[in-house]
Design a protein around this motif. Structure first.
Motif, PDB file in Angstrom:
ATOM      1  N   VAL A 194     -25.786  33.186  -9.074  1.00 48.60           N
ATOM      2  CA  VAL A 194     -25.336  32.875 -10.430  1.00 48.60           C
ATOM      3  C   VAL A 194     -24.389  33.954 -10.928  1.00 48.60           C
ATOM      4  N   GLY A 195     -23.393  33.522 -11.670  1.00 50.66           N
ATOM      5  CA  GLY A 195     -22.421  34.442 -12.244  1.00 50.66           C
ATOM      6  C   GLY A 195     -21.019  33.880 -12.106  1.00 50.66           C
ATOM      7  N   ALA A 196     -20.064  34.587 -12.663  1.00 52.27           N
ATOM      8  CA  ALA A 196     -18.681  34.131 -12.610  1.00 52.27           C
ATOM      9  C   ALA A 196     -18.203  34.062 -11.151  1.00 52.27           C
ATOM     10  N   PHE A 197     -17.593  32.960 -10.791  1.00 53.42           N
ATOM     11  CA  PHE A 197     -17.115  32.785  -9.418  1.00 53.42           C
ATOM     12  C   PHE A 197     -16.140  33.896  -9.015  1.00 53.42           C
ATOM     13  N   GLU A 198     -15.330  34.338  -9.946  1.00 49.80           N
ATOM     14  CA  GLU A 198     -14.344  35.382  -9.654  1.00 49.80           C
ATOM     15  C   GLU A 198     -15.011  36.661  -9.157  1.00 49.80           C
ATOM     16  N   LYS A 199     -16.250  36.886  -9.554  1.00 49.02           N
ATOM     17  CA  LYS A 199     -16.965  38.092  -9.156  1.00 49.02           C
ATOM     18  C   LYS A 199     -17.591  37.994  -7.774  1.00 49.02           C
ATOM     19  N   ALA A 200     -17.763  36.786  -7.274  1.00 48.42           N
ATOM     20  CA  ALA A 200     -18.500  36.587  -6.024  1.00 48.42           C
ATOM     21  C   ALA A 200     -17.685  37.029  -4.817  1.00 48.42           C
ATOM     22  N   SER A 201     -18.331  37.762  -3.925  1.00 52.92           N
ATOM     23  CA  SER A 201     -17.681  38.157  -2.674  1.00 52.92           C
ATOM     24  C   SER A 201     -17.741  37.002  -1.686  1.00 52.92           C
ATOM     25  N   ASN A 202     -16.913  37.058  -0.660  1.00 56.41           N
ATOM     26  CA  ASN A 202     -16.950  36.030   0.377  1.00 56.41           C
ATOM     27  C   ASN A 202     -18.322  35.971   1.045  1.00 56.41           C
ATOM     28  N   THR A 207     -22.669  19.809 -13.429  1.00 60.27           N
ATOM     29  CA  THR A 207     -22.489  21.254 -13.303  1.00 60.27           C
ATOM     30  C   THR A 207     -22.739  21.964 -14.618  1.00 60.27           C
ATOM     31  N   VAL A 208     -23.028  23.266 -14.507  1.00 58.87           N
ATOM     32  CA  VAL A 208     -23.175  24.122 -15.678  1.00 58.87           C
ATOM     33  C   VAL A 208     -22.392  25.408 -15.410  1.00 58.87           C
ATOM     34  N   PRO A 209     -21.910  26.063 -16.456  1.00 57.26           N
ATOM     35  CA  PRO A 209     -21.116  27.279 -16.262  1.00 57.26           C
ATOM     36  C   PRO A 209     -21.924  28.395 -15.609  1.00 57.26           C
ATOM     37  N   LEU A 210     -21.258  29.177 -14.795  1.00 56.68           N
ATOM     38  CA  LEU A 210     -21.785  30.327 -14.068  1.00 56.68           C
ATOM     39  C   LEU A 210     -22.628  29.946 -12.854  1.00 56.68           C
ATOM     40  N   TYR A 211     -22.822  28.652 -12.624  1.00 53.99           N
ATOM     41  CA  TYR A 211     -23.615  28.189 -11.490  1.00 53.99           C
ATOM     42  C   TYR A 211     -22.731  27.473 -10.463  1.00 53.99           C
ATOM     43  N   SER A 212     -21.482  27.884 -10.361  1.00 57.57           N
ATOM     44  CA  SER A 212     -20.550  27.178  -9.470  1.00 57.57           C
ATOM     45  C   SER A 212     -21.007  27.214  -8.014  1.00 57.57           C
ATOM     46  N   LEU A 213     -21.536  28.332  -7.554  1.00 58.10           N
ATOM     47  CA  LEU A 213     -21.993  28.422  -6.162  1.00 58.10           C
ATOM     48  C   LEU A 213     -23.248  27.591  -5.953  1.00 58.10           C
ATOM     49  N   TYR A 214     -24.212  27.738  -6.835  1.00 54.58           N
ATOM     50  CA  TYR A 214     -25.467  26.984  -6.704  1.00 54.58           C
ATOM     51  C   TYR A 214     -25.224  25.486  -6.844  1.00 54.58           C
ATOM     52  N   CYS A 215     -24.483  25.090  -7.880  1.00 55.71           N
ATOM     53  CA  CYS A 215     -24.203  23.666  -8.082  1.00 55.71           C
ATOM     54  C   CYS A 215     -23.485  23.070  -6.884  1.00 55.71           C
TER      55      CYS A 215
END
Length: 273
Positions: A87-95, A139-147
């Motif tokens: 969870v969190g902003a997608f821009e922050k997520a590492s590969n 979808t919900v915000p900040l859950y782009s990876l999980y969703c």
């Protein structure tokens, strides 16, 4: 003859509650987890056997079905429950964080199913139940990876049911709403990157709101009962929603115009209290 269910992620939450519920209903339970030596509650219950399984480990996955079949005459249900939320902003997520989310929630499920399909084909029956989420359909915000991982699981399961029907193998999805488990504890991975700024206020507001809703949510026993229904109702039904508000929100997703539904979701997620 007693039926047998194989469960992943049985060390806590939905997986543990499902193991307890099925054994109460007279089933054999093969409960798997990454560290079975640490599990105290389940190992003392007659009818439950523990197995080591990390769904991202090729070594653990290989021959796991045959190991279980040494202890039980057959396996009737595979319950893919292991998973976590990034969870969190997608821009922050590492590969690496992006790949890890899919390795557990999607590829781990796919790889384990590959191990079980030959077993179910030889038995001429079997049920595969995958734990999705209501956010596998919106979808919900900040859950782009999980969703996105749950959307992938939804699409995979829906297609797979057609392929396996000819072998008398059923595929089902359980779609919980918020459930009072440790999802917002040890099963939650908050992605962080100090170089990326501008999301802090949004993250604090939305994640605190999610935790409040989680505290008021149904317990994991409601999901366990839904899994049992999916395993025993003798239907070809694909999707089973469960938990407080799950049915309502999924009906809204189905019948409301997408633009209106998305507006309501954003408004709800950005509430300050």
């Amino acid at each position: 003859m007693k039926k047998t269910i194989f469960i992943t992620g049985a060390s806590s939450g939905i997986g543990k509650e499902t193991a307890k519920y099925f054994v109460k209903k007279g089933w054999n339970v093969a409960a798997s987890m990454r560290s079975p030596e640490k599990e105290e509650a389940l190992k003392s219950i007659p009818g439950i056997k523990l197995y080591r399984l990390d769904v991202t480990s090729k070594e653990d996955l290989q021959n796991i079905a045959s190991v279980v079949l040494k202890d039980f005459p057959k396996i009737d249900v595979l319950f893919n429950n292991a998973g976590y939320g990034a969870v969190g902003a997608f821009e922050k997520a590492s590969n690496e964080e992006i790949r890890a989310q899919f390795e557990v929630n999607v590829f781990g499920v796919m790889n384990l199913i590959k191990e079980f399909i030959p077993v179910f084909r030889e038995q001429k029956h079997g049920i595969i139940i995958n734990t999705s989420s209501v956010v596998g359909r919106f979808t919900v915000p900040l859950y782009s990876l999980y969703c996105s991982s749950k959307w992938a699981l939804e699409g995979f399961s829906e297609a797979l049911q057609y392929e396996l029907k000819q072998f008398n193998i059923k595929v089902k999805l359980v779609e919980p709403a918020a459930i009072k488990t440790d999802f917002h504890g040890r099963s939650l991975k908050v992605v962080k990157n100090e170089k990326v700024q501008g999301y802090d206020e949004m993250e604090d507001r939305i994640l605190s709101g999610m935790r409040r809703r989680n505290d008021k949510a149904s317990g994991p026993e409601v999901v366990a009962k839904t899994v049992f229904k999916a395993a025993t109702d003798n239907s070809n039904k694909l999707r089973y929603s469960t938990g407080k508000g799950a049915g309502i929100v999924l009906k809204a997703r189905k019948f409301l115009p997408t633009r209106l539904f998305n507006k309501l979701v954003f408004k709800q997620q950005n509430r300050k209290s």
